[in-house]
Design an enzyme around this catalytic site. Structure first.
Site, mmCIF file in Angstrom:
data_model
loop_
_atom_site.group_PDB
_atom_site.id
_atom_site.type_symbol
_atom_site.label_atom_id
_atom_site.label_comp_id
_atom_site.label_asym_id
_atom_site.label_seq_id
_atom_site.Cartn_x
_atom_site.Cartn_y
_atom_site.Cartn_z
ATOM 1 N N GLY A 11 70.241 -69.068 -21.975
ATOM 2 C CA GLY A 11 70.745 -68.192 -20.909
ATOM 3 C C GLY A 11 70.118 -68.534 -19.574
ATOM 4 N N SER A 120 65.455 -73.400 -26.987
ATOM 5 C CA SER A 120 65.406 -74.716 -26.329
ATOM 6 C C SER A 120 64.115 -75.451 -26.682
ATOM 7 C CB SER A 120 65.470 -74.559 -24.808
ATOM 8 O OG SER A 120 66.639 -73.888 -24.442
ATOM 9 N N ASP A 142 63.032 -62.168 -20.776
ATOM 10 C CA ASP A 142 62.581 -61.187 -21.771
ATOM 11 C C ASP A 142 61.056 -61.140 -21.928
ATOM 12 O OD1 ASP A 142 65.307 -60.935 -22.231
ATOM 13 O OD2 ASP A 142 65.297 -62.278 -23.960
ATOM 14 N N ARG A 177 71.413 -34.029 -14.354
ATOM 15 C CA ARG A 177 71.881 -34.765 -15.531
ATOM 16 C C ARG A 177 70.765 -35.524 -16.261
ATOM 17 N NH1 ARG A 177 77.326 -37.190 -12.758
ATOM 18 N NH2 ARG A 177 78.748 -35.643 -13.585
ATOM 19 N N GLU A 237 67.743 -52.789 -24.867
ATOM 20 C CA GLU A 237 68.957 -53.071 -25.666
ATOM 21 C C GLU A 237 68.672 -53.219 -27.169
ATOM 22 O OE1 GLU A 237 70.617 -56.773 -24.275
ATOM 23 O OE2 GLU A 237 68.833 -57.938 -24.798
ATOM 24 N N HIS A 287 74.102 -58.312 -17.240
ATOM 25 C CA HIS A 287 73.708 -59.604 -16.662
ATOM 26 C C HIS A 287 73.286 -59.534 -15.204
ATOM 27 C CE1 HIS A 287 75.628 -60.694 -20.394
ATOM 28 N NE2 HIS A 287 74.963 -61.830 -20.328
ATOM 29 N N ILE A 288 73.458 -58.374 -14.568
ATOM 30 C CA ILE A 288 72.935 -58.195 -13.194
ATOM 31 C C ILE A 288 71.442 -58.539 -13.175
ATOM 32 C CG2 ILE A 288 72.264 -56.311 -11.609
ATOM 33 C CD1 ILE A 288 75.061 -55.177 -12.022
ATOM 34 N N GLN A 289 70.770 -58.232 -14.287
ATOM 35 C CA GLN A 289 69.315 -58.466 -14.367
ATOM 36 C C GLN A 289 68.940 -59.939 -14.315
ATOM 37 O OE1 GLN A 289 67.749 -55.540 -17.676
ATOM 38 N NE2 GLN A 289 69.962 -55.768 -17.792
HETATM 39 O O1 F6P Z 1 67.394 -63.828 -23.426
HETATM 40 C C1 F6P Z 1 67.925 -63.410 -22.216
HETATM 41 C C2 F6P Z 1 69.052 -62.437 -22.417
HETATM 42 O O2 F6P Z 1 69.523 -62.033 -21.151
HETATM 43 C C3 F6P Z 1 68.728 -61.232 -23.302
HETATM 44 O O3 F6P Z 1 67.953 -60.277 -22.637
HETATM 45 C C4 F6P Z 1 70.110 -60.805 -23.729
HETATM 46 O O4 F6P Z 1 70.103 -60.117 -24.942
HETATM 47 C C5 F6P Z 1 70.824 -62.126 -23.870
HETATM 48 O O5 F6P Z 1 70.132 -63.081 -23.085
HETATM 49 C C6 F6P Z 1 72.276 -62.098 -23.435
HETATM 50 O O6 F6P Z 1 72.839 -63.327 -23.725
HETATM 51 P P1 F6P Z 1 74.256 -63.824 -23.189
HETATM 52 O O7 F6P Z 1 74.065 -64.335 -21.789
HETATM 53 O O8 F6P Z 1 74.650 -64.883 -24.122
HETATM 54 O O9 F6P Z 1 75.177 -62.641 -23.190
#
Ligand code: F6P
Length: 363
Positions: A11, A120, A142, A177, A237, A287-289
């Site tokens: 990723g 990797s 992570d 809330r 998550e 994926h903003i993170q």
């Molecule tokens: O390992 C990085 C990460 O962003 C995780 O936090 C997440 O679970 C995963 O990759 C998401 O993967 P992908 O980009 O394949 O959806």
């Protein structure tokens, strides 16, 4: 001139470009090396014709502030589990690292730097065992690699999550809330824990501490009873209830992890089922993170990882992965690098300190 191949795998992660620039600038200074990039991890090497680009000042200048990777990346096509068709037309998976190692040799590369996470670096180790002169550079938002104290991308992810959390606090307060914010991190709760502490969350749920829904509800109720009237929760998550399972969707390829996501909705459902009265809203950051420009800390770390990786190449210290330990840049063997995961220790000061601040982990 000697030839160095760089690739980014798995990723994407803020800081990858800063590593590439760090490698390129230090390599060029020696006037002994040409630097090339394989497009989409090692797929560029395996492709026919190959997809390999020569890095130049024009391509690399100023990229340290840019998110993503100029070399593109993928978490598919892992050479350790390469998809091929058998004689019946079924997809089977083969270890193709020997073919990859041969190709790298044929293409005349004198060294390879593989920037990527755990998966990797397993590929790096397999290639090294086949005689490829390779160096690993750790990458993951992570923060789950045990062979380095930290990795670039993590601070950026925490910053993005904290900024989002702060925004959710004001809307939670206005509407009385319960706000649940789901962050990434796979099986490690680092992003969630850091975000929760930085933002002052009332509740933080992480994979390392399975939660009891009754305890989570009790904490929410106590806030409303005290008249605070709103609650902000950060959930990783990979978090799960005691005796429960992680929430995710089926993977599409054998080399892909189970795709995590949606636990915020699961928690919301469980809270309502347990009788939680206040209105609940869920936000899944996703994926903003991982996107956008890296924070300065990550730019520094990533740049120095690049410089260190090339230093290892120059010194012919192959089979090593760059690392940052005890406030210093060093290296560890690839074998060491892929041995253990780094997860949050429930007995650590970070968890105890958060609890001392009144944060509930639902335990
Ligand atoms: O390992 C990085 C990460 O962003 C995780 O936090 C997440 O679970 C995963 O990759 C998401 O993967 P992908 O980009 O394949 O959806």
């Amino acid at each position: 001139m000697k030839k160095l191949l760089v690739c980014t795998g798995g990723g994407d992660c803020p800081g990858l470009n800063a590593v590439i620039r760090g490698i390129f600038k230090t390599a060029k200074k020696t006037k002994e090396w040409e630097v090339y990039g394989s497009i989409e991890a090692f797929n560029g090497v395996m492709a026919e014709p190959t997809q390999i680009i020569k890095l130049t000042k024009a391509k690399v200048g100023g990229i340290h502030v840019k998110g993503g990777t100029i070399l593109k990346t993928t978490n598919r096509g892992n050479p350790l589990q390469f998809p091929v068709q058998d004689e019946n037309g079924n997809i089977i998976f083969e270890d193709r690292t020997d073919v990859l190692a041969k190709k790298i040799k044929e293409l005349g590369f004198d060294a390879v730097i593989n920037i990527g996470g755990d998966g990797s670096q397993k590929i790096s180790k397999a290639l090294f065992d086949l005689g490829v002169p390779i160096i690993g550079v750790p990458k993951t938002i992570d923060n789950d690699l045990s062979a380095t104290d930290t990795t670039f991308g993590f601070q950026t992810a925490v910053q993005i999550a904290s900024d989002s959390f702060d925004k959710l606090v004001t809307t939670a307060e206005s509407h009385h809330r319960v706000m649940i914010m789901e962050v990434m991190g796979r099986d490690a709760g680092w992003i969630a824990l850091h975000t929760a502490i930085a933002g002052g969350a009332e509740i933080c749920l992480i994979p390392e501490i399975p939660y009891d829904i009754k305890k989570v509800k009790e904490k929410i109720d106590s806030r409303y009873e005290k008249g605070r009237g709103f609650v902000n929760i950060v959930i990783a998550e990979g978090a799960k209830a005691k005796g429960g399972n992680v929430v995710g969707s089926e993977r599409e390829t054998v080399s892909e992890h189970l795709r995590l996501g949606g636990v915020a909705y699961q928690l919301s459902y469980e809270l309502k089922a347990a009788g939680c009265k206040p209105e609940i809203r869920e936000t899944v950051l996703g994926h903003i993170q991982r996107g956008g420009t890296p924070v300065s800390y990550d730019r520094v770390l990533a740049t120095m990882f690049g410089v260190k990786a090339f230093e290892l190449v120059q010194n012919e210290q192959f089979g090593q992965m760059v690392s940052f330990k005890n406030n210093d840049y060093c290296s560890v063997s690839l074998e060491e690098a892929v041995k253990d995961y780094n997860v949050v220790n429930p007995e650590s000061f970070l968890v105890k300190g958060a609890k001392a601040m009144g944060m509930s982990f639902g335990d």
